[in-house]
Design a protein around this motif. Sequence first.
Motif: not given
Length: 110
Positions: A8-10, A68-73, A76-79, A106-107
């Motif tokens: 998913i994109k940031r 997803w909520q806006p604050s969740n993404t 960027a990074g691996s989770y 992802t960015e």
Amino acid sequence: MKIETFFIKRGDTSPSIQFALLPATVVLTGATVKFQMRARRPRGGSAVIDAAAAVVTATGTPTVEYKWQPSNTINAGSYEAEFRVTYPNGDIGTFPNDGFIPIQITEDIQ
């Protein structure tokens, strides 16, 4: 069993993440579900998401979903993530039970 990485994109909130639970004999009728996610490194870090999820399909191919909520993404990074099911009798099951769901935020350009 290898679990596909969810991308998913940031800043995005779509698509939601859905996960089919195994074994297919799991029955989610009357169960509550939580989605839990943490940074992949360092291993054992605290959850960055610990929130209610939904049952999409209770029987047959039991499937759960987190929107997803806006604050969740934001970051960027691996989770890594999992769904935690609490059955009506109080028993708890965590899925997948042999690892985690890899998630890559992802960015984006902006």
